[in-house]
Design a protein around this motif. Structure first.
Motif, PDB file in Angstrom:
ATOM      1  N   THR A 159       0.902  -1.225   0.081  1.00  0.00           N
ATOM      2  CA  THR A 159      -0.038   0.149  -0.125  1.00  0.00           C
ATOM      3  C   THR A 159       1.160   1.270  -0.019  1.00  0.00           C
ATOM      4  O   THR A 159       0.523   2.241  -0.713  1.00  0.00           O
ATOM      5  N   LEU A 160       1.758   1.344   0.707  1.00  0.00           N
ATOM      6  CA  LEU A 160       2.643   2.409   1.019  1.00  0.00           C
ATOM      7  C   LEU A 160       3.662   2.818  -0.506  1.00  0.00           C
ATOM      8  O   LEU A 160       3.727   3.906  -0.872  1.00  0.00           O
ATOM      9  N   THR A 161       3.938   1.673  -1.119  1.00  0.00           N
ATOM     10  CA  THR A 161       4.713   1.730  -2.397  1.00  0.00           C
ATOM     11  C   THR A 161       3.812   2.188  -3.451  1.00  0.00           C
ATOM     12  O   THR A 161       4.052   3.237  -4.282  1.00  0.00           O
ATOM     13  N   ARG A 162       2.467   1.717  -3.369  1.00  0.00           N
ATOM     14  CA  ARG A 162       1.630   2.162  -4.462  1.00  0.00           C
ATOM     15  C   ARG A 162       1.134   3.652  -4.220  1.00  0.00           C
ATOM     16  O   ARG A 162       1.160   4.407  -5.001  1.00  0.00           O
ATOM     17  N   TYR A 163       1.184   3.932  -2.684  1.00  0.00           N
ATOM     18  CA  TYR A 163       0.760   5.546  -2.756  1.00  0.00           C
ATOM     19  C   TYR A 163       1.947   6.498  -3.115  1.00  0.00           C
ATOM     20  O   TYR A 163       1.736   7.524  -3.729  1.00  0.00           O
ATOM     21  N   PHE A 164       3.211   5.976  -2.818  1.00  0.00           N
ATOM     22  CA  PHE A 164       4.469   6.898  -3.160  1.00  0.00           C
ATOM     23  C   PHE A 164       4.353   6.774  -4.895  1.00  0.00           C
ATOM     24  O   PHE A 164       4.503   7.890  -5.449  1.00  0.00           O
ATOM     25  N   SER A 165       3.993   5.861  -5.505  1.00  0.00           N
ATOM     26  CA  SER A 165       3.915   5.843  -7.012  1.00  0.00           C
ATOM     27  C   SER A 165       2.805   6.673  -7.508  1.00  0.00           C
ATOM     28  O   SER A 165       3.049   7.412  -8.585  1.00  0.00           O
ATOM     29  N   ASP A 166       1.950   6.656  -6.963  1.00  0.00           N
ATOM     30  CA  ASP A 166       0.708   7.293  -7.234  1.00  0.00           C
ATOM     31  C   ASP A 166       0.866   8.779  -7.146  1.00  0.00           C
ATOM     32  O   ASP A 166       0.610   9.897  -7.933  1.00  0.00           O
ATOM     33  N   THR A 167       1.628   9.238  -6.120  1.00  0.00           N
ATOM     34  CA  THR A 167       1.411  10.785  -5.927  1.00  0.00           C
ATOM     35  C   THR A 167       3.035  11.266  -6.137  1.00  0.00           C
ATOM     36  O   THR A 167       3.059  12.575  -5.858  1.00  0.00           O
TER      37      THR A 167
ATOM     38  N   SER B 231      10.720  11.514   2.006  1.00  0.00           N
ATOM     39  CA  SER B 231      10.871  12.856   2.509  1.00  0.00           C
ATOM     40  C   SER B 231       9.959  13.765   2.535  1.00  0.00           C
ATOM     41  O   SER B 231      10.183  14.949   3.063  1.00  0.00           O
ATOM     42  N   ASN B 232       8.870  13.519   1.839  1.00  0.00           N
ATOM     43  CA  ASN B 232       7.816  14.693   1.937  1.00  0.00           C
ATOM     44  C   ASN B 232       6.736  14.298   3.111  1.00  0.00           C
ATOM     45  O   ASN B 232       5.796  15.268   3.452  1.00  0.00           O
ATOM     46  N   TYR B 233       7.203  13.671   4.256  1.00  0.00           N
ATOM     47  CA  TYR B 233       6.161  13.443   5.342  1.00  0.00           C
ATOM     48  C   TYR B 233       7.120  13.134   6.465  1.00  0.00           C
ATOM     49  O   TYR B 233       7.962  12.985   6.687  1.00  0.00           O
ATOM     50  N   ASP B 234       6.431  13.851   7.412  1.00  0.00           N
ATOM     51  CA  ASP B 234       6.858  14.068   9.088  1.00  0.00           C
ATOM     52  C   ASP B 234       7.001  12.647   9.805  1.00  0.00           C
ATOM     53  O   ASP B 234       7.967  12.262  10.378  1.00  0.00           O
ATOM     54  N   LEU B 235       5.853  11.689   9.414  1.00  0.00           N
ATOM     55  CA  LEU B 235       5.848  10.527  10.071  1.00  0.00           C
ATOM     56  C   LEU B 235       5.026   9.486   8.985  1.00  0.00           C
ATOM     57  O   LEU B 235       3.914   9.925   8.606  1.00  0.00           O
ATOM     58  N   ILE B 236       5.705   8.216   8.893  1.00  0.00           N
ATOM     59  CA  ILE B 236       4.971   7.334   8.548  1.00  0.00           C
ATOM     60  C   ILE B 236       4.838   6.258   9.543  1.00  0.00           C
ATOM     61  O   ILE B 236       5.520   5.549   9.773  1.00  0.00           O
ATOM     62  N   LEU B 237       3.290   6.309   9.867  1.00  0.00           N
ATOM     63  CA  LEU B 237       2.896   5.736  11.197  1.00  0.00           C
ATOM     64  C   LEU B 237       1.874   4.258  10.547  1.00  0.00           C
ATOM     65  O   LEU B 237       0.949   4.501   9.940  1.00  0.00           O
ATOM     66  N   THR B 238       2.489   3.088  10.906  1.00  0.00           N
ATOM     67  CA  THR B 238       1.726   2.016  10.607  1.00  0.00           C
ATOM     68  C   THR B 238       1.023   1.432  12.100  1.00  0.00           C
ATOM     69  O   THR B 238       1.494   1.870  13.048  1.00  0.00           O
ATOM     70  N   GLY B 239       0.152   0.814  11.851  1.00  0.00           N
ATOM     71  CA  GLY B 239      -0.388   0.079  13.096  1.00  0.00           C
ATOM     72  C   GLY B 239      -1.256  -0.979  12.811  1.00  0.00           C
ATOM     73  O   GLY B 239      -2.180  -1.011  11.899  1.00  0.00           O
ATOM     74  N   ASP B 240      -0.685  -2.056  13.149  1.00  0.00           N
ATOM     75  CA  ASP B 240       0.258  -2.475  14.210  1.00  0.00           C
ATOM     76  C   ASP B 240       1.130  -3.676  13.902  1.00  0.00           C
ATOM     77  O   ASP B 240       0.804  -4.815  14.248  1.00  0.00           O
ATOM     78  N   LEU B 241       2.206  -3.347  13.345  1.00  0.00           N
ATOM     79  CA  LEU B 241       3.142  -4.356  12.618  1.00  0.00           C
ATOM     80  C   LEU B 241       4.263  -4.929  14.143  1.00  0.00           C
ATOM     81  O   LEU B 241       4.668  -5.862  14.014  1.00  0.00           O
ATOM     82  N   ALA B 242       4.013  -3.877  15.134  1.00  0.00           N
ATOM     83  CA  ALA B 242       5.012  -3.859  16.206  1.00  0.00           C
ATOM     84  C   ALA B 242       6.526  -4.202  15.960  1.00  0.00           C
ATOM     85  O   ALA B 242       6.941  -3.943  14.683  1.00  0.00           O
ATOM     86  N   GLY B 243       7.254  -4.783  16.698  1.00  0.00           N
ATOM     87  CA  GLY B 243       8.696  -5.217  16.318  1.00  0.00           C
ATOM     88  C   GLY B 243       8.879  -5.801  15.161  1.00  0.00           C
ATOM     89  O   GLY B 243       9.775  -5.670  14.143  1.00  0.00           O
TER      90      GLY B 243
ATOM     91  N   SER C 141      -1.103  15.980  18.391  1.00  0.00           N
ATOM     92  CA  SER C 141       0.303  16.603  17.878  1.00  0.00           C
ATOM     93  C   SER C 141       0.264  17.384  16.500  1.00  0.00           C
ATOM     94  O   SER C 141       0.936  18.286  16.325  1.00  0.00           O
ATOM     95  N   MET C 142      -0.773  17.031  15.731  1.00  0.00           N
ATOM     96  CA  MET C 142      -1.049  17.935  14.503  1.00  0.00           C
ATOM     97  C   MET C 142      -1.741  19.158  14.866  1.00  0.00           C
ATOM     98  O   MET C 142      -1.317  19.859  14.376  1.00  0.00           O
ATOM     99  N   ARG C 143      -2.543  18.912  15.967  1.00  0.00           N
ATOM    100  CA  ARG C 143      -3.337  20.235  16.322  1.00  0.00           C
ATOM    101  C   ARG C 143      -2.482  21.137  16.727  1.00  0.00           C
ATOM    102  O   ARG C 143      -2.444  22.510  16.615  1.00  0.00           O
ATOM    103  N   GLU C 144      -1.563  20.730  17.325  1.00  0.00           N
ATOM    104  CA  GLU C 144      -0.440  21.729  18.205  1.00  0.00           C
ATOM    105  C   GLU C 144       0.688  22.173  17.207  1.00  0.00           C
ATOM    106  O   GLU C 144       1.739  22.609  17.652  1.00  0.00           O
ATOM    107  N   GLY C 145       0.858  21.342  16.077  1.00  0.00           N
ATOM    108  CA  GLY C 145       1.895  21.654  15.106  1.00  0.00           C
ATOM    109  C   GLY C 145       3.099  21.157  15.001  1.00  0.00           C
ATOM    110  O   GLY C 145       4.064  21.348  14.487  1.00  0.00           O
ATOM    111  N   ARG C 146       3.194  19.939  15.955  1.00  0.00           N
ATOM    112  CA  ARG C 146       4.425  19.273  16.350  1.00  0.00           C
ATOM    113  C   ARG C 146       4.536  18.418  14.816  1.00  0.00           C
ATOM    114  O   ARG C 146       5.494  17.835  14.592  1.00  0.00           O
ATOM    115  N   LEU C 147       3.394  17.934  14.456  1.00  0.00           N
ATOM    116  CA  LEU C 147       3.374  17.085  13.261  1.00  0.00           C
ATOM    117  C   LEU C 147       2.716  17.700  12.044  1.00  0.00           C
ATOM    118  O   LEU C 147       1.562  18.279  12.363  1.00  0.00           O
ATOM    119  N   ASN C 148       3.056  17.967  10.861  1.00  0.00           N
ATOM    120  CA  ASN C 148       2.250  18.404   9.675  1.00  0.00           C
ATOM    121  C   ASN C 148       1.715  17.491   8.570  1.00  0.00           C
ATOM    122  O   ASN C 148       0.784  17.865   8.299  1.00  0.00           O
TER     123      ASN C 148
END
Length: 349
Positions: A224-232, A237-249, A306-313
């Motif tokens: 899914t992430l590869t397809r998103y990068f390819s589509d867009t 480098s364009n993102y502050d955080l790539i957050l998965t949930g929940d792959l764990a360690g 964090s997004m509301r407070e501007g720490r992540l965009n």
């Protein structure tokens, strides 16, 4: 780019590439809330969670009823926080891990909102959030809500062993979060905004170990992430955080390897809800957290605040799900998995 055309509906969502939809009106996450229990209150995100109840029964007679109570309570909190009532919500998307989604059905039966039940296993929060935003973006609804939950004890009873059995947990196992999250999506008004969604496809690499869901889900997240990068035409480098949930360690390590194979190095940008919600060194959760409530609780507390407070965009939220059942596991089938992506940003399209 191919616009989505629906008779009688204002044309907004735009298809980018093959898999991604850009939400041209940039719906807002106008309200959100999270609720959890004792083990989560001992983790590093406790101060961001709206309600922490030391009673895992939440005053109910069974664990399953406790999960329903969590859903009802978190929905009510989210509504209060943005000064809306159930009557202001056009559609409710909800799901959980229990058979026939009884956590959602019993939890939401008194709220009176038109209901659409979902099952995407641990990907359900991203699925519900994507659908909620699409309904608002295309003017099907003014306000929508996505709710998901999980409970350690109800999950263990259904998928593994009775707790009294005392079975040994392998290091690849994950700890189901006792928690719930609710997100309310409305018209473009305040950040964070939903800018795009990528709906995943089912991936199955033959993993059969129910105690190693991270390995089963990581290929779906990478796809899914590869397809998103390819589509867009973007990359990490364009993102502050790539957050998965929940792959764990285990799953997170595998995702990093798979993405390197696709030409992307996401190590500095990636985190996982299953690694964030618990103290991995001191809480004895093996590979980390899991469950529908894991990504929902992390998203609807620390991330959105964090997004509301501007720490992540700019955040890519990619919830992953292992789509097995107790029957399929007993029959020796492998574990299919899926991952859905939602691009959240403090800047609208």
């Amino acid at each position: 780019m191919i616009p989505i055309e629906k008779e009688g509906i204002r044309n907004m969502a735009t298809r980018i590439g093959k898999y991604t939809l850009r939400l041209d009106s940039s719906p807002s996450l106008v309200g959100y809330a999270a609720i959890a229990s004792k083990k989560e209150s001992e983790g590093p995100l406790a101060s961001y969670i709206d309600v922490l109840n030391d009673d895992p029964m939440f005053g109910q007679k069974t664990w399953e009823m406790a999960e329903s109570r969590m859903q009802q309570e978190v929905a009510e909190i989210a509504l209060r926080k943005c000064s809306l009532s159930p009557g202001d919500i056009s559609y409710l998307f909800a799901g959980d891990l229990l058979n026939q989604c009884i956590g959602s059905h019993y939890g939401m039966r008194e709220i009176g909102i038109p209901f659409l039940g979902l099952y995407g296993a641990c990907s359900t929060m991203a699925e519900g959030l994507a659908l909620s935003a699409l309904f608002v973006d295309t003017d099907i609804a003014a306000n929508t809500m996505a709710v998901t939950s999980s409970h350690f004890c109800s999950s263990e009873r259904q998928f593994r062993f009775p707790l009294a059995y005392g079975g040994q947990r392998p290091p690849t196992a994950q700890w189901t979060v006792t928690g719930a999250g609710a997100a309310i999506v409305g018209k473009n008004s305040v950040p964070p905004y939903v800018k795009a969604v990528t709906i995943g496809t089912i991936e199955d690499k033959g993993v059969k170990d129910i105690s190693n869901m991270g390995s089963a889900m990581a290929p779906a997240a990478a796809q899914t992430l590869t397809r998103y990068f390819s589509d867009t035409l973007t990359n990490e480098s364009n993102y502050d955080l790539i957050l998965t949930g929940d792959l764990a360690g285990v799953g997170s390590d595998l995702l990093l390897q798979l993405m390197r194979g696709e030409g992307y190095d996401i190590r500095k940008k990636h985190s996982d809800c299953g690694l964030m919600i618990y103290d991995m060194q001191n809480q004895g959760v093996d590979a980390g957290g899991s469950g529908c409530g894991c990504s929902a609780t992390v998203l609807c507390s620390y991330i959105l605040q964090s997004m509301r407070e501007g720490r992540l965009n700019d955040v890519l939220f990619i919830a992953t799900g292992a789509l097995m059942s107790t029957v399929s596991v007993q029959q020796g089938q492998s574990i299919p998995a899926i991952a859905h992506l939602v691009h959240l940003s403090t800047k609208p399209n």
